[in-house]
Design a protein around this motif. Structure first.
Motif, PDB file in Angstrom:
ATOM      1  N   ASP A  54       0.848  -1.208   0.000  1.00  0.00           N
ATOM      2  CA  ASP A  54       0.000   0.000   0.000  1.00  0.00           C
ATOM      3  C   ASP A  54       0.875   1.245   0.000  1.00  0.00           C
ATOM      4  OD1 ASP A  54      -2.633  -0.782  -0.131  1.00  0.00           O
ATOM      5  OD2 ASP A  54      -2.958  -0.762   2.035  1.00  0.00           O
ATOM      6  N   ASP A  55       1.846   1.258   0.886  1.00  0.00           N
ATOM      7  CA  ASP A  55       2.750   2.408   0.976  1.00  0.00           C
ATOM      8  C   ASP A  55       3.547   2.580  -0.313  1.00  0.00           C
ATOM      9  OD1 ASP A  55       1.843   2.865   3.545  1.00  0.00           O
ATOM     10  OD2 ASP A  55       3.522   1.827   4.500  1.00  0.00           O
ATOM     11  N   LEU A  56       4.013   1.479  -0.885  1.00  0.00           N
ATOM     12  CA  LEU A  56       4.788   1.561  -2.120  1.00  0.00           C
ATOM     13  C   LEU A  56       3.941   2.059  -3.283  1.00  0.00           C
ATOM     14  CD1 LEU A  56       7.002  -1.644  -1.887  1.00  0.00           C
ATOM     15  CD2 LEU A  56       7.650   0.719  -1.418  1.00  0.00           C
ATOM     16  N   PHE A  57       2.713   1.565  -3.380  1.00  0.00           N
ATOM     17  CA  PHE A  57       1.836   2.032  -4.461  1.00  0.00           C
ATOM     18  C   PHE A  57       1.522   3.517  -4.311  1.00  0.00           C
ATOM     19  CE2 PHE A  57       0.712  -2.383  -5.674  1.00  0.00           C
ATOM     20  CZ  PHE A  57       0.849  -2.236  -7.046  1.00  0.00           C
ATOM     21  N   ILE A  96       9.857  -6.559  -3.253  1.00  0.00           N
ATOM     22  CA  ILE A  96       8.561  -6.414  -2.580  1.00  0.00           C
ATOM     23  C   ILE A  96       7.421  -6.501  -3.597  1.00  0.00           C
ATOM     24  CG2 ILE A  96       7.187  -4.967  -1.039  1.00  0.00           C
ATOM     25  CD1 ILE A  96       9.903  -6.034   0.146  1.00  0.00           C
ATOM     26  N   PHE A  97       7.570  -5.795  -4.729  1.00  0.00           N
ATOM     27  CA  PHE A  97       6.546  -5.883  -5.773  1.00  0.00           C
ATOM     28  C   PHE A  97       6.453  -7.303  -6.330  1.00  0.00           C
ATOM     29  CE2 PHE A  97       7.125  -1.175  -6.213  1.00  0.00           C
ATOM     30  CZ  PHE A  97       5.814  -0.829  -5.957  1.00  0.00           C
ATOM     31  N   ALA A  98       7.597  -7.966  -6.484  1.00  0.00           N
ATOM     32  CA  ALA A  98       7.590  -9.348  -6.972  1.00  0.00           C
ATOM     33  C   ALA A  98       6.887 -10.263  -5.969  1.00  0.00           C
ATOM     34  CB  ALA A  98       9.012  -9.824  -7.238  1.00  0.00           C
ATOM     35  N   ALA A  99       7.119 -10.031  -4.681  1.00  0.00           N
ATOM     36  CA  ALA A  99       6.438 -10.819  -3.653  1.00  0.00           C
ATOM     37  C   ALA A  99       4.927 -10.635  -3.758  1.00  0.00           C
ATOM     38  CB  ALA A  99       6.931 -10.418  -2.267  1.00  0.00           C
ATOM     39  N   LEU A 100       4.494  -9.412  -4.003  1.00  0.00           N
ATOM     40  CA  LEU A 100       3.064  -9.148  -4.174  1.00  0.00           C
ATOM     41  C   LEU A 100       2.517  -9.897  -5.381  1.00  0.00           C
ATOM     42  CD1 LEU A 100       0.482  -7.467  -3.454  1.00  0.00           C
ATOM     43  CD2 LEU A 100       1.335  -5.775  -5.085  1.00  0.00           C
ATOM     44  N   ALA A 101       3.189  -9.771  -6.518  1.00  0.00           N
ATOM     45  CA  ALA A 101       2.720 -10.432  -7.741  1.00  0.00           C
ATOM     46  C   ALA A 101       2.717 -11.946  -7.584  1.00  0.00           C
ATOM     47  CB  ALA A 101       3.589 -10.014  -8.924  1.00  0.00           C
ATOM     48  N   ASP A 102       3.756 -12.489  -6.973  1.00  0.00           N
ATOM     49  CA  ASP A 102       3.842 -13.941  -6.798  1.00  0.00           C
ATOM     50  C   ASP A 102       2.780 -14.449  -5.832  1.00  0.00           C
ATOM     51  OD1 ASP A 102       6.001 -13.796  -8.504  1.00  0.00           O
ATOM     52  OD2 ASP A 102       7.511 -14.041  -6.916  1.00  0.00           O
ATOM     53  N   THR A 103       2.539 -13.715  -4.766  1.00  0.00           N
ATOM     54  CA  THR A 103       1.545 -14.124  -3.778  1.00  0.00           C
ATOM     55  C   THR A 103       0.128 -13.996  -4.328  1.00  0.00           C
ATOM     56  OG1 THR A 103       3.063 -13.390  -2.054  1.00  0.00           O
ATOM     57  CG2 THR A 103       0.802 -13.788  -1.376  1.00  0.00           C
ATOM     58  N   HIS A 113      -6.266  -7.123  -3.716  1.00  0.00           N
ATOM     59  CA  HIS A 113      -5.533  -5.906  -3.344  1.00  0.00           C
ATOM     60  C   HIS A 113      -4.682  -5.404  -4.509  1.00  0.00           C
ATOM     61  CE1 HIS A 113      -2.976  -3.161  -1.097  1.00  0.00           C
ATOM     62  NE2 HIS A 113      -1.935  -3.801  -1.592  1.00  0.00           N
ATOM     63  N   PHE A 114      -3.967  -6.305  -5.141  1.00  0.00           N
ATOM     64  CA  PHE A 114      -3.110  -5.973  -6.281  1.00  0.00           C
ATOM     65  C   PHE A 114      -3.954  -5.376  -7.402  1.00  0.00           C
ATOM     66  CE2 PHE A 114       0.096  -7.896  -9.521  1.00  0.00           C
ATOM     67  CZ  PHE A 114       0.761  -6.700  -9.616  1.00  0.00           C
ATOM     68  N   GLU A 115      -5.072  -6.025  -7.709  1.00  0.00           N
ATOM     69  CA  GLU A 115      -5.943  -5.539  -8.774  1.00  0.00           C
ATOM     70  C   GLU A 115      -6.551  -4.181  -8.424  1.00  0.00           C
ATOM     71  OE1 GLU A 115      -8.604  -8.839  -9.422  1.00  0.00           O
ATOM     72  OE2 GLU A 115      -7.053  -9.985 -10.480  1.00  0.00           O
ATOM     73  N   GLU A 116      -6.914  -3.968  -7.161  1.00  0.00           N
ATOM     74  CA  GLU A 116      -7.455  -2.671  -6.738  1.00  0.00           C
ATOM     75  C   GLU A 116      -6.395  -1.574  -6.858  1.00  0.00           C
ATOM     76  OE1 GLU A 116      -9.012  -3.115  -2.785  1.00  0.00           O
ATOM     77  OE2 GLU A 116     -10.649  -4.416  -3.455  1.00  0.00           O
TER      78      GLU A 116
END
Length: 193
Positions: A54-57, A96-103, A113-116
Motif C-alpha cells: 500500500d505504501d509503495l503504491f 517487494i513488488f515481486a512478492a506481491l505479484a507472486d503471492t 488488493h493488487f488488482e485494486e
C-alpha cells in the motif's frame, strides 16, 4: 514494527529467496519482531504484504501523478525523467513488488488488493484519456477505460520483467520507450511540440 519487518523482508529477499519460502518465524527472527506481535498486527503474510505494498503504491502513484495532466507541456527529457523515476522506484522495491505479484497467484485477498491498486492507476489514466477524447476523434472511438487498462498493465509488466537488474542506462531507455508509447497512444505524437 512494519518498517522493521519490511527491512527484514528485504534482507531475506535480497539473495533471491521467494516470499512464499519465507516463514513468519523466519521473517520475525530476521526483523527482531516477536511472532506474537506480528500476529497482533497482521492476520498472515498476505495481510503484511498488502500493508507494505500500500505504501509503495502510494509512492509510485505520487511520482506518476507528476506526468499528468499534460506531459506535452514539458520537454521530452522532463517527461521521460518522471517515467524513469517511477521505474527506479519499482527497481528499488522490486523484491517487494515481486512478492506481491507472486503471492497474488494463490492468495485471493492479495490478488484483489493488487488488482485494486492497479485499478486506481487505471482510473487516473482513464480520466486523462476521457479529457483527450474531446479533442481527438481517433481516440474518441476507443473505450477509455479499456485503453487505460492496457496501458497500466503494459507499464506494470514492463516494470516486473525489466527493472530487476536494470542499470540506470536501461531504466532511462525503458522510460523513453514507455513515454513514447503513452504519448503516441493518448496524444497522437511523441515530439512534445
Amino acid at each position: 514494527m512494519t518498517d522493521a519487518l519490511l527491512q527484514g523482508l528485504r534482507r531475506l529477499l535480497e539473495p533471491g529467496a521467494s516470499f512464499t519460502e519465507i516463514s513468519i518465524n523466519r521473517l520475525c527472527r530476521e526483523s527482531g519482531v516477536p511472532r506474537a506481535q506480528f500476529y497482533a498486527w497482521y492476520e498472515d503474510k498476505g495481510a503484511f504484504i498488502r500493508t507494505v505494498t500500500d505504501d509503495l503504491f502510494k509512492m509510485v502513484d505520487e511520482q506518476a501523478a507528476q506526468w499528468w495532466p499534460d506531459p506535452l507541456a514539458r520537454s521530452p527529457d522532463q517527461t521521460t525523467k518522471i517515467g524513469a523515476a517511477v521505474l527506479r522506484l519499482y527497481r528499488e522495491n522490486y523484491p517487494i513488488f515481486a512478492a506481491l505479484a507472486d503471492t497474488a497467484v494463490y492468495d485471493s485477498a492479495v490478488r484483489e488488493h493488487f488488482e485494486e491498486s492497479l485499478a486506481q492507476v487505471t482510473n487516473r489514466i482513464t480520466e486523462v484519456i476521457q479529457q483527450r477524447q474531446a479533442d481527438d476523434p481517433t481516440l474518441a472511438a476507443l473505450d477509455a477505460a479499456e485503453l487505460a487498462d492496457i496501458l497500466t498493465y503494459t507499464f506494470e509488466r514492463t516494470c516486473y520483467r525489466h527493472t530487476k537488474n536494470a542499470d540506470d542506462a536501461t531504466i532511462d531507455r525503458l522510460a523513453r520507450t514507455i513515454t513514447s508509447i503513452v504519448l503516441s497512444t493518448i496524444y497522437g505524437r511523441v515530439d512534445h511540440k
